[in-house]
Design a protein around this motif. Structure first.
Motif, PDB file in Angstrom:
ATOM      1  N   LYS A  45      14.611 -66.996  63.267  1.00  0.00           N
ATOM      2  CA  LYS A  45      15.799 -67.362  62.500  1.00  0.00           C
ATOM      3  C   LYS A  45      16.942 -66.398  62.782  1.00  0.00           C
ATOM      4  CE  LYS A  45      15.842 -71.048  60.421  1.00  0.00           C
ATOM      5  NZ  LYS A  45      16.450 -72.163  60.899  1.00  0.00           N
ATOM      6  N   GLU A  48      18.422 -67.318  65.955  1.00  0.00           N
ATOM      7  CA  GLU A  48      19.244 -68.514  65.848  1.00  0.00           C
ATOM      8  C   GLU A  48      20.612 -68.206  65.270  1.00  0.00           C
ATOM      9  OE1 GLU A  48      16.845 -71.707  64.165  1.00  0.00           O
ATOM     10  OE2 GLU A  48      18.729 -72.669  63.585  1.00  0.00           O
ATOM     11  N   LEU A  49      20.637 -67.330  64.249  1.00  0.00           N
ATOM     12  CA  LEU A  49      21.901 -67.056  63.570  1.00  0.00           C
ATOM     13  C   LEU A  49      22.720 -65.973  64.246  1.00  0.00           C
ATOM     14  CD1 LEU A  49      20.767 -67.067  59.866  1.00  0.00           C
ATOM     15  CD2 LEU A  49      22.225 -68.716  60.955  1.00  0.00           C
ATOM     16  N   ALA A  87      18.523 -59.866  55.936  1.00  0.00           N
ATOM     17  CA  ALA A  87      18.789 -60.386  54.593  1.00  0.00           C
ATOM     18  C   ALA A  87      19.569 -61.689  54.656  1.00  0.00           C
ATOM     19  CB  ALA A  87      19.569 -59.364  53.777  1.00  0.00           C
ATOM     20  N   SER A  88      20.506 -61.786  55.595  1.00  0.00           N
ATOM     21  CA  SER A  88      21.287 -63.012  55.664  1.00  0.00           C
ATOM     22  C   SER A  88      20.488 -64.148  56.278  1.00  0.00           C
ATOM     23  CB  SER A  88      22.569 -62.785  56.458  1.00  0.00           C
ATOM     24  OG  SER A  88      22.257 -62.283  57.721  1.00  0.00           O
ATOM     25  N   LEU A  90      17.152 -64.599  55.757  1.00  0.00           N
ATOM     26  CA  LEU A  90      16.018 -64.999  54.914  1.00  0.00           C
ATOM     27  C   LEU A  90      16.197 -66.341  54.192  1.00  0.00           C
ATOM     28  CD1 LEU A  90      14.776 -61.678  53.314  1.00  0.00           C
ATOM     29  CD2 LEU A  90      13.572 -63.116  54.912  1.00  0.00           C
ATOM     30  N   PRO A  91      17.379 -66.684  53.656  1.00  0.00           N
ATOM     31  CA  PRO A  91      17.494 -67.981  52.983  1.00  0.00           C
ATOM     32  C   PRO A  91      17.288 -69.159  53.925  1.00  0.00           C
ATOM     33  CG  PRO A  91      19.363 -66.616  52.428  1.00  0.00           C
ATOM     34  CD  PRO A  91      18.615 -65.901  53.477  1.00  0.00           C
ATOM     35  N   PHE A  92      17.428 -68.911  55.246  1.00  0.00           N
ATOM     36  CA  PHE A  92      17.350 -70.027  56.181  1.00  0.00           C
ATOM     37  C   PHE A  92      15.939 -70.305  56.678  1.00  0.00           C
ATOM     38  CE2 PHE A  92      21.749 -70.871  56.744  1.00  0.00           C
ATOM     39  CZ  PHE A  92      22.376 -69.687  56.422  1.00  0.00           C
ATOM     40  N   VAL A  93      14.998 -69.437  56.347  1.00  0.00           N
ATOM     41  CA  VAL A  93      13.636 -69.648  56.827  1.00  0.00           C
ATOM     42  C   VAL A  93      13.022 -70.800  56.056  1.00  0.00           C
ATOM     43  CG1 VAL A  93      11.357 -68.628  56.975  1.00  0.00           C
ATOM     44  CG2 VAL A  93      13.339 -67.259  57.497  1.00  0.00           C
ATOM     45  N   THR A  94      12.833 -71.935  56.724  1.00  0.00           N
ATOM     46  CA  THR A  94      12.309 -73.087  56.013  1.00  0.00           C
ATOM     47  C   THR A  94      10.918 -73.481  56.481  1.00  0.00           C
ATOM     48  OG1 THR A  94      13.525 -74.446  57.576  1.00  0.00           O
ATOM     49  CG2 THR A  94      14.491 -74.174  55.411  1.00  0.00           C
ATOM     50  N   VAL A 102      10.064 -72.325  50.900  1.00  0.00           N
ATOM     51  CA  VAL A 102      11.364 -71.873  50.408  1.00  0.00           C
ATOM     52  C   VAL A 102      11.200 -70.408  50.044  1.00  0.00           C
ATOM     53  CG1 VAL A 102      13.116 -72.144  48.648  1.00  0.00           C
ATOM     54  CG2 VAL A 102      11.907 -74.114  49.484  1.00  0.00           C
ATOM     55  N   GLN A 104      12.351 -66.719  48.486  1.00  0.00           N
ATOM     56  CA  GLN A 104      13.167 -66.187  47.409  1.00  0.00           C
ATOM     57  C   GLN A 104      13.110 -64.670  47.473  1.00  0.00           C
ATOM     58  OE1 GLN A 104      11.963 -67.627  43.606  1.00  0.00           O
ATOM     59  NE2 GLN A 104      13.622 -66.581  42.555  1.00  0.00           N
TER      60      GLN A 104
ATOM     61  N   ARG B 245      18.989 -72.037  46.653  1.00  0.00           N
ATOM     62  CA  ARG B 245      18.545 -70.681  46.905  1.00  0.00           C
ATOM     63  C   ARG B 245      18.895 -69.810  45.708  1.00  0.00           C
ATOM     64  NH1 ARG B 245      16.105 -72.953  50.064  1.00  0.00           N
ATOM     65  NH2 ARG B 245      15.985 -72.732  52.303  1.00  0.00           N
ATOM     66  N   SER B 246      18.114 -68.735  45.543  1.00  0.00           N
ATOM     67  CA  SER B 246      18.331 -67.898  44.365  1.00  0.00           C
ATOM     68  C   SER B 246      19.635 -67.109  44.510  1.00  0.00           C
ATOM     69  CB  SER B 246      17.164 -66.933  44.195  1.00  0.00           C
ATOM     70  OG  SER B 246      17.240 -65.926  45.168  1.00  0.00           O
ATOM     71  N   ASP B 249      19.815 -64.369  47.146  1.00  0.00           N
ATOM     72  CA  ASP B 249      19.918 -64.858  48.515  1.00  0.00           C
ATOM     73  C   ASP B 249      21.329 -65.308  48.841  1.00  0.00           C
ATOM     74  OD1 ASP B 249      16.649 -66.332  48.315  1.00  0.00           O
ATOM     75  OD2 ASP B 249      17.281 -64.519  49.372  1.00  0.00           O
ATOM     76  N   ASN B 252      23.522 -62.494  49.680  1.00  0.00           N
ATOM     77  CA  ASN B 252      23.320 -62.021  51.054  1.00  0.00           C
ATOM     78  C   ASN B 252      23.992 -62.935  52.059  1.00  0.00           C
ATOM     79  OD1 ASN B 252      21.820 -59.692  50.626  1.00  0.00           O
ATOM     80  ND2 ASN B 252      19.927 -60.824  50.385  1.00  0.00           N
TER      81      ASN B 252
END
Lengths: 157, 272
Positions: A45, A48-49, A87-88, A90-94, A102, A104, B245-246, B249, B252
Motif C-alpha cells: 500500500k 502504491e501511495l 500512518a497515511s 494504514l486506512p487504505f489497507v483493505t 478494515v 483501525q 475510517r476512525s 485514521d 493521518n
C-alpha cells in the motif's frame, strides 16, 4: 549519542464480513494470515501511495508482529520520520492475503512500554465484552482469558 | 441552516435558525467532536443508512450528518414544465429531511460515557447556474435541513453564487469534475472563507478508486497552495460501512491531503 527514534502503531483489523453486517457481534476468529502477510500488505500500500521512495524509506526498522491473534491486534514499528508514510497508508489497507479487512489505528506510541500499557487496558476491556457476549455459550473462562490477554512483545531494536 | 462556523469552532451549543427571513426560530443543538458530516442516504444496495450510522458511532464519531443529494437539473423551470415531452426523474420539491431513530443499543460506546450522538441532516445541491435559488427559496422543506452544501462545477458558476447574497455552509466537488472545473485563485478562496463556507474533502473516493484518488489529492493540494488549507473539513461520503475510517485514521490521511498534523486533527476529528 544519537538515538534512533521509533514509532509504534497499535492497529486492530476487523474482518470485512462482520463490518458489513448490521447485527452486534464479538469476533474471536483470527485472520488467516501471518505477520509477514500483514507486513507485505502494508508495504504494498505504501508503494502504491508513495511510490518507490516511500517503500524504501520505511523499510529500515520496519517490523510487524501480531500482538494478539484472537482479537487481531497488530503492532507496527517504524522509524520516526517515515512513520507518517505508514500512518497515511494504514486506512487504505483493505485486503490481507485476499481477505477483506478494515484497519483501525488505536494508538501511536514512541515507547513499547506505553503501547504495552494501552494494550493491556484494551484487552481487559475486550475480555469483559467477550464474557458478556459469550455468556450464552459455554466458554471456558480460563481459556478465554488466556487467549485474549496473551500479548506478544515486539523487539525493542 | 446552521452556521457551520459556530458548529466547528465552539464546543458548546449553537443556534439553529430555520429560515433566512427575518423571523428566526432559534433552537439549541449540542455540538461534539469528532464529527463526520457526510453519510449519503443513497448508499450501496447491500446496506442501509442505519447500519452506516451505527458503524460510524462504533468507530468513535459523535456528530453525524445524513446527506441527501439533489441536482439542479432535477428541477424543472416553468418553461420546461410546459414541454411535457421531457422524460427523466424530475422533482416537484426537495425531498424531506430523513429521520433516524436510534436507541441506546445502537451506540454502546457513547452510552457508556453517558452521551448521545447528534444526528444532523444535510442537503447537497449540484448546481450549474444561479437559477436553483428560485426553487430553493420557494421550498419550505429545503430549509428544514440543518446543513446546506453546494457542489460547483465551474468558476463562473461559483463567482455568480458568491456575488449573490446566498448563504450556505459547505462547498464540495466531485472527483470527475476536478480537471475541467473551478480555477481556484487565492481571491476566490478567501471570498468563500469570508462567507464562512467550509471546503469539503471526501476520503472514500481515495479508498474506492485509484484514478479518483489522484484527482482528489491534486484538488486538496490546490486548496493548500491557494488557501493554506484554511476552513477545510474531512468527510467520508462512504457508500458502504467498509469505507468508514476512525477519526485517528482520518487525521493521518490529512497529511497526504496537504495539511499539517495539527490541522488534520482539528479539521473534523479530535480536538486533541
Amino acid at each position: 549519542m544519537v538515538r534512533f527514534k521509533k514509532r509504534y502503531f497499535v492497529v486492530e483489523f476487523e474482518q470485512a464480513q462482520y463490518v458489513n453486517q448490521s447485527k452486534e457481534h464479538f469476533d474471536l476468529e483470527p485472520l488467516n494470515s501471518k505477520d509477514i502477510d500483514i507486513a507485505n500488505a502494508v508495504k504494498d500500500k505504501v508503494q502504491e501511495l508513495h511510490g518507490d521512495f516511500g517503500r524504501a524509506s520505511i523499510s529500515v526498522g520496519f517490523k510487524v508482529i501480531y500482538a494478539n491473534t484472537t482479537t487481531r491486534l497488530v503492532i507496527i514499528r517504524t522509524r520516526h520520520g517515515p512513520h507518517r508514510l505508514v500512518a497515511s497508508a494504514l486506512p487504505f489497507v483493505t485486503k490481507i492475503r485476499a481477505e477483506g479487512v478494515v484497519g483501525q489505528l488505536l494508538y501511536t506510541g514512541a515507547t513499547i512500554k506505553h503501547c504495552q500499557l494501552f494494550m493491556v487496558r484494551r484487552q481487559t476491556r475486550q475480555l469483559e465484552m467477550a464474557k458478556k457476549w459469550l455468556a450464552n455459550k459455554k466458554m471456558d473462562q480460563e481459556k478465554l482469558k488466556e487467549k485474549i490477554m496473551d500479548i506478544r512483545q515486539i523487539d525493542p531494536c | 441552516l446552521i452556521l457551520l462556523d459556530s458548529l466547528l469552532q465552539e464546543n458548546t451549543t449553537i443556534f439553529h435558525t430555520n429560515c433566512s427571513n427575518f423571523y428566526c426560530d432559534p433552537v439549541m443543538i449540542p455540538i461534539t467532536s469528532p464529527y463526520d458530516l457526510n453519510i449519503p442516504m443513497t448508499c450501496s444496495p447491500h446496506t442501509t443508512p442505519l447500519v452506516m450510522v451505527r458503524r460510524a458511532l462504533a468507530l468513535g464519531y459523535q456528530t453525524i450528518a445524513l446527506n441527501t443529494e439533489v441536482s439542479q437539473n432535477q428541477f424543472l423551470t416553468r418553461k420546461q414544465a410546459k414541454d411535457k415531452a421531457k422524460n427523466g426523474d424530475f422533482l416537484a420539491d426537495f425531498p424531506a429531511p430523513p429521520t433516524l431513530s436510534l436507541t441506546s443499543e445502537d451506540y454502546p460506546l457513547l452510552a457508556s460515557r453517558g452521551l448521545t450522538p447528534t444526528i444532523l441532516t444535510r442537503l447537497t445541491i449540484s448546481i450549474t447556474n444561479n437559477d436553483f435559488m428560485i426553487h430553493y427559496n420557494k421550498s419550505s422543506i429545503a430549509k428544514q435541513y440543518d446543513l446546506l452544501a453546494i457542489n460547483v462545477s465551474s468558476s463562473p458558476c461559483l463567482s455568480s453564487l458568491l456575488k449573490s447574497s446566498f448563504r450556505w455552509d459547505i462547498l464540495s466537488f466531485t472527483p470527475s469534475s476536478v480537471i475541467g472545473g473551478v480555477r481556484w485563485t487565492r481571491k476566490l478562496y478567501y471570498e468563500c472563507v469570508e462567507k464562512n463556507v467550509y471546503f469539503e474533502l471526501q476520503y472514500s473516493p481515495l479508498i474506492r478508486d485509484s484514478l479518483d484518488r489522484r484527482r482528489v489529492i491534486s484538488h486538496a493540494h490546490t486548496y493548500h497552495s491557494v488557501g493554506k488549507s484554511r476552513n477545510i473539513i474531512f468527510t467520508s461520503e462512504a457508500r458502504s460501512p467498509l469505507e468508514l475510517r476512525s477519526p485517528a485514521d482520518v487525521a493521518n490521511l490529512a497529511w497526504i491531503m496537504g495539511l499539517t498534523e495539527n490541522q488534520g486533527k482539528e479539521d473534523g476529528t479530535f480536538p486533541d
